[in-house]
Design a protein around this motif. Sequence first.
Motif, PDB file in Angstrom:
ATOM      1  N   SER A   1     -15.583   2.268 -21.193  1.00  0.00           N
ATOM      2  CA  SER A   1     -14.615   2.037 -20.121  1.00  0.00           C
ATOM      3  C   SER A   1     -15.025   2.756 -18.846  1.00  0.00           C
ATOM      4  O   SER A   1     -14.869   2.221 -17.740  1.00  0.00           O
ATOM      5  N   LEU A   2     -15.552   3.967 -18.978  1.00  0.00           N
ATOM      6  CA  LEU A   2     -15.954   4.724 -17.795  1.00  0.00           C
ATOM      7  C   LEU A   2     -17.145   4.077 -17.098  1.00  0.00           C
ATOM      8  O   LEU A   2     -17.198   4.046 -15.857  1.00  0.00           O
ATOM      9  N   VAL A   3     -18.096   3.569 -17.868  1.00  0.00           N
ATOM     10  CA  VAL A   3     -19.242   2.881 -17.273  1.00  0.00           C
ATOM     11  C   VAL A   3     -18.787   1.648 -16.511  1.00  0.00           C
ATOM     12  O   VAL A   3     -19.205   1.404 -15.368  1.00  0.00           O
ATOM     13  N   LEU A   4     -17.915   0.865 -17.118  1.00  0.00           N
ATOM     14  CA  LEU A   4     -17.402  -0.350 -16.476  1.00  0.00           C
ATOM     15  C   LEU A   4     -16.640  -0.012 -15.197  1.00  0.00           C
ATOM     16  O   LEU A   4     -16.846  -0.632 -14.146  1.00  0.00           O
ATOM     17  N   THR A   5     -15.770   0.997 -15.254  1.00  0.00           N
ATOM     18  CA  THR A   5     -14.977   1.385 -14.088  1.00  0.00           C
ATOM     19  C   THR A   5     -15.854   1.956 -12.988  1.00  0.00           C
ATOM     20  O   THR A   5     -15.661   1.643 -11.797  1.00  0.00           O
ATOM     21  N   ALA A   6     -16.821   2.796 -13.357  1.00  0.00           N
ATOM     22  CA  ALA A   6     -17.679   3.431 -12.353  1.00  0.00           C
ATOM     23  C   ALA A   6     -18.511   2.400 -11.591  1.00  0.00           C
ATOM     24  O   ALA A   6     -18.608   2.447 -10.350  1.00  0.00           O
ATOM     25  N   TRP A   7     -19.114   1.461 -12.312  1.00  0.00           N
ATOM     26  CA  TRP A   7     -19.919   0.435 -11.649  1.00  0.00           C
ATOM     27  C   TRP A   7     -19.055  -0.476 -10.782  1.00  0.00           C
ATOM     28  O   TRP A   7     -19.438  -0.822  -9.650  1.00  0.00           O
ATOM     29  N   ALA A   8     -17.901  -0.867 -11.291  1.00  0.00           N
ATOM     30  CA  ALA A   8     -17.016  -1.728 -10.508  1.00  0.00           C
ATOM     31  C   ALA A   8     -16.542  -1.026  -9.247  1.00  0.00           C
ATOM     32  O   ALA A   8     -16.502  -1.626  -8.157  1.00  0.00           O
ATOM     33  N   LEU A   9     -16.208   0.260  -9.354  1.00  0.00           N
ATOM     34  CA  LEU A   9     -15.736   1.012  -8.191  1.00  0.00           C
ATOM     35  C   LEU A   9     -16.852   1.209  -7.177  1.00  0.00           C
ATOM     36  O   LEU A   9     -16.637   1.060  -5.959  1.00  0.00           O
ATOM     37  N   ALA A  10     -18.061   1.528  -7.643  1.00  0.00           N
ATOM     38  CA  ALA A  10     -19.188   1.743  -6.731  1.00  0.00           C
ATOM     39  C   ALA A  10     -19.547   0.458  -5.989  1.00  0.00           C
ATOM     40  O   ALA A  10     -19.764   0.470  -4.760  1.00  0.00           O
ATOM     41  N   ILE A  11     -19.605  -0.650  -6.709  1.00  0.00           N
ATOM     42  CA  ILE A  11     -19.979  -1.925  -6.082  1.00  0.00           C
ATOM     43  C   ILE A  11     -18.909  -2.384  -5.101  1.00  0.00           C
ATOM     44  O   ILE A  11     -19.203  -2.797  -3.970  1.00  0.00           O
TER      45      ILE A  11
ATOM     46  N   LEU B   1     -20.951  -9.816 -15.838  1.00  0.00           N
ATOM     47  CA  LEU B   1     -19.692 -10.561 -15.721  1.00  0.00           C
ATOM     48  C   LEU B   1     -18.464  -9.649 -15.761  1.00  0.00           C
ATOM     49  O   LEU B   1     -17.569  -9.793 -14.911  1.00  0.00           O
ATOM     50  N   PRO B   2     -18.360  -8.694 -16.706  1.00  0.00           N
ATOM     51  CA  PRO B   2     -17.172  -7.823 -16.670  1.00  0.00           C
ATOM     52  C   PRO B   2     -17.105  -6.944 -15.431  1.00  0.00           C
ATOM     53  O   PRO B   2     -16.020  -6.684 -14.917  1.00  0.00           O
ATOM     54  N   VAL B   3     -18.250  -6.487 -14.915  1.00  0.00           N
ATOM     55  CA  VAL B   3     -18.233  -5.661 -13.704  1.00  0.00           C
ATOM     56  C   VAL B   3     -17.774  -6.482 -12.507  1.00  0.00           C
ATOM     57  O   VAL B   3     -16.968  -6.027 -11.689  1.00  0.00           O
ATOM     58  N   ILE B   4     -18.291  -7.706 -12.376  1.00  0.00           N
ATOM     59  CA  ILE B   4     -17.874  -8.578 -11.263  1.00  0.00           C
ATOM     60  C   ILE B   4     -16.375  -8.842 -11.339  1.00  0.00           C
ATOM     61  O   ILE B   4     -15.657  -8.743 -10.332  1.00  0.00           O
ATOM     62  N   THR B   5     -15.886  -9.162 -12.511  1.00  0.00           N
ATOM     63  CA  THR B   5     -14.458  -9.453 -12.671  1.00  0.00           C
ATOM     64  C   THR B   5     -13.608  -8.234 -12.347  1.00  0.00           C
ATOM     65  O   THR B   5     -12.585  -8.338 -11.660  1.00  0.00           O
ATOM     66  N   THR B   6     -14.022  -7.075 -12.840  1.00  0.00           N
ATOM     67  CA  THR B   6     -13.265  -5.850 -12.594  1.00  0.00           C
ATOM     68  C   THR B   6     -13.285  -5.467 -11.119  1.00  0.00           C
ATOM     69  O   THR B   6     -12.284  -4.997 -10.567  1.00  0.00           O
ATOM     70  N   ALA B   7     -14.424  -5.686 -10.469  1.00  0.00           N
ATOM     71  CA  ALA B   7     -14.579  -5.245  -9.083  1.00  0.00           C
ATOM     72  C   ALA B   7     -13.887  -6.153  -8.083  1.00  0.00           C
ATOM     73  O   ALA B   7     -13.573  -5.712  -6.965  1.00  0.00           O
ATOM     74  N   MET B   8     -13.606  -7.407  -8.457  1.00  0.00           N
ATOM     75  CA  MET B   8     -13.141  -8.387  -7.474  1.00  0.00           C
ATOM     76  C   MET B   8     -11.813  -8.017  -6.840  1.00  0.00           C
ATOM     77  O   MET B   8     -11.658  -8.058  -5.626  1.00  0.00           O
ATOM     78  N   SER B   9     -10.821  -7.692  -7.655  1.00  0.00           N
ATOM     79  CA  SER B   9      -9.507  -7.376  -7.085  1.00  0.00           C
ATOM     80  C   SER B   9      -9.570  -6.099  -6.254  1.00  0.00           C
ATOM     81  O   SER B   9      -8.944  -6.008  -5.187  1.00  0.00           O
ATOM     82  N   ALA B  10     -10.330  -5.100  -6.734  1.00  0.00           N
ATOM     83  CA  ALA B  10     -10.487  -3.867  -5.959  1.00  0.00           C
ATOM     84  C   ALA B  10     -11.220  -4.142  -4.661  1.00  0.00           C
ATOM     85  O   ALA B  10     -10.868  -3.595  -3.600  1.00  0.00           O
ATOM     86  N   LEU B  11     -12.233  -4.998  -4.712  1.00  0.00           N
ATOM     87  CA  LEU B  11     -12.996  -5.333  -3.512  1.00  0.00           C
ATOM     88  C   LEU B  11     -12.111  -6.016  -2.482  1.00  0.00           C
ATOM     89  O   LEU B  11     -12.158  -5.694  -1.287  1.00  0.00           O
ATOM     90  N   ALA B  12     -11.297  -6.957  -2.920  1.00  0.00           N
ATOM     91  CA  ALA B  12     -10.434  -7.689  -1.990  1.00  0.00           C
ATOM     92  C   ALA B  12      -9.448  -6.751  -1.309  1.00  0.00           C
ATOM     93  O   ALA B  12      -9.261  -6.801  -0.087  1.00  0.00           O
TER      94      ALA B  12
ATOM     95  N   ASN C   1      -7.517   3.170  -6.653  1.00  0.00           N
ATOM     96  CA  ASN C   1      -8.171   2.074  -7.360  1.00  0.00           C
ATOM     97  C   ASN C   1      -8.739   2.503  -8.702  1.00  0.00           C
ATOM     98  O   ASN C   1      -8.921   1.659  -9.587  1.00  0.00           O
ATOM     99  N   ILE C   2      -9.051   3.775  -8.869  1.00  0.00           N
ATOM    100  CA  ILE C   2      -9.519   4.241 -10.173  1.00  0.00           C
ATOM    101  C   ILE C   2      -8.448   3.979 -11.225  1.00  0.00           C
ATOM    102  O   ILE C   2      -8.724   3.487 -12.331  1.00  0.00           O
ATOM    103  N   GLY C   3      -7.189   4.294 -10.872  1.00  0.00           N
ATOM    104  CA  GLY C   3      -6.096   4.020 -11.793  1.00  0.00           C
ATOM    105  C   GLY C   3      -5.905   2.539 -12.040  1.00  0.00           C
ATOM    106  O   GLY C   3      -5.683   2.110 -13.177  1.00  0.00           O
ATOM    107  N   ASN C   4      -6.011   1.743 -10.968  1.00  0.00           N
ATOM    108  CA  ASN C   4      -5.854   0.290 -11.128  1.00  0.00           C
ATOM    109  C   ASN C   4      -6.949  -0.302 -12.006  1.00  0.00           C
ATOM    110  O   ASN C   4      -6.689  -1.193 -12.828  1.00  0.00           O
ATOM    111  N   LEU C   5      -8.175   0.183 -11.829  1.00  0.00           N
ATOM    112  CA  LEU C   5      -9.280  -0.347 -12.619  1.00  0.00           C
ATOM    113  C   LEU C   5      -9.147   0.045 -14.087  1.00  0.00           C
ATOM    114  O   LEU C   5      -9.423  -0.758 -14.990  1.00  0.00           O
ATOM    115  N   LEU C   6      -8.729   1.283 -14.343  1.00  0.00           N
ATOM    116  CA  LEU C   6      -8.539   1.712 -15.725  1.00  0.00           C
ATOM    117  C   LEU C   6      -7.419   0.912 -16.394  1.00  0.00           C
ATOM    118  O   LEU C   6      -7.537   0.498 -17.551  1.00  0.00           O
TER     119      LEU C   6
END
Length: 326
Positions: free
Chosen positions: A102-112, A186-197, A249-254
């Motif tokens: 979960s931390l790897v997924l959240t970290a990459w999504a947040l960074a991107i 695919l999971p990183v893109i999906t996770t990052a999209m709402s945060a990115l917007a 966003n860290i909380g939202n992504l988690l």
Amino acid sequence: MKAISAHYAKLLASSLMLLLVVVTILFLLLEMAPGSPLDALIGDAPVSPEFEAQMVARFGLDQPLWQRYLSYLARVATGDLGMSAISGRPVTELIASRAPYSLVLTAWALAISTAICIVLGAVAARTRRRWLDGSISGGSLVFFSVPNFWLGLMLVWLFAVILDWLPGSGSSPHGEFGVRPEYMILPVITTAMSALAFQTRIMRSSAIEALGQDYIDTARSKGLGANRVLYLHALPNAMLPMITIIGLNIGNLLAGSVVIERVFGWPGMGLLMVDAINQRDNMVVLGVTIVMTVMIIVANILTDIVYGIVDPRLRARFTRSARSQA
């Protein structure tokens, strides 16, 4: 210094109170839910009354609700999150095996999402009220409105089923442990999209506000080009609100990982929690919730600390408060 210490002491106390409220509410909700861990463990199999009584005593189901609640709080205070009713393993051990995913997924999504939002927000502010600004703002609104689970399913359908370019489930080939890069895309893109917007819209507004300040007019009067004014003077100040947004966003992504990990079969805490809910494994549900809440609280405290370091106005406020107390 005393003012700063008092501020963070209040922040820590309020965070601990929040954690207590979260644990209490979830504990009561799980107790009021139909069924019990004993039903999930035994199922429809016929068992003897002695075995059922042994299971009831093992999981403390023969104790009053208030006694089980206080006993659970006492164990949590020592770092013991209980035992899983289904696997019989310590909850801390189960979470420790899933948390890195979960931390790897959240970290990459947040960074991107953060890196891209800075560029898009700056470009939108630079081209305000033009077609490029409209495209970026409109696209942000669309992706912010799209449910994550639907976007994830569409990405799996397109890239894993139709095109067969990427795997659509898991973190590595069957039988292997760890994370393979192609399984993350695919999971990183999906996770990052709402945060990115969301971050792009905030960054655009913050950059537009910064470009309207007096020091920007001074920089322009000195003959600096538009790009230098934007990237050297406006963006550093526009980034201050982004620190708070990134922390939120860290909380939202988690929290969103519960859905995303289910869609992609990602073996993180979110998938562990969904499986535990389906199996009525209350200790695991409580344990994952506590760990996620603690992660969010720590992220918010670190965000507050970083904001206090980089924002000179906040430092000046603490200094004036300390002088008034002296």
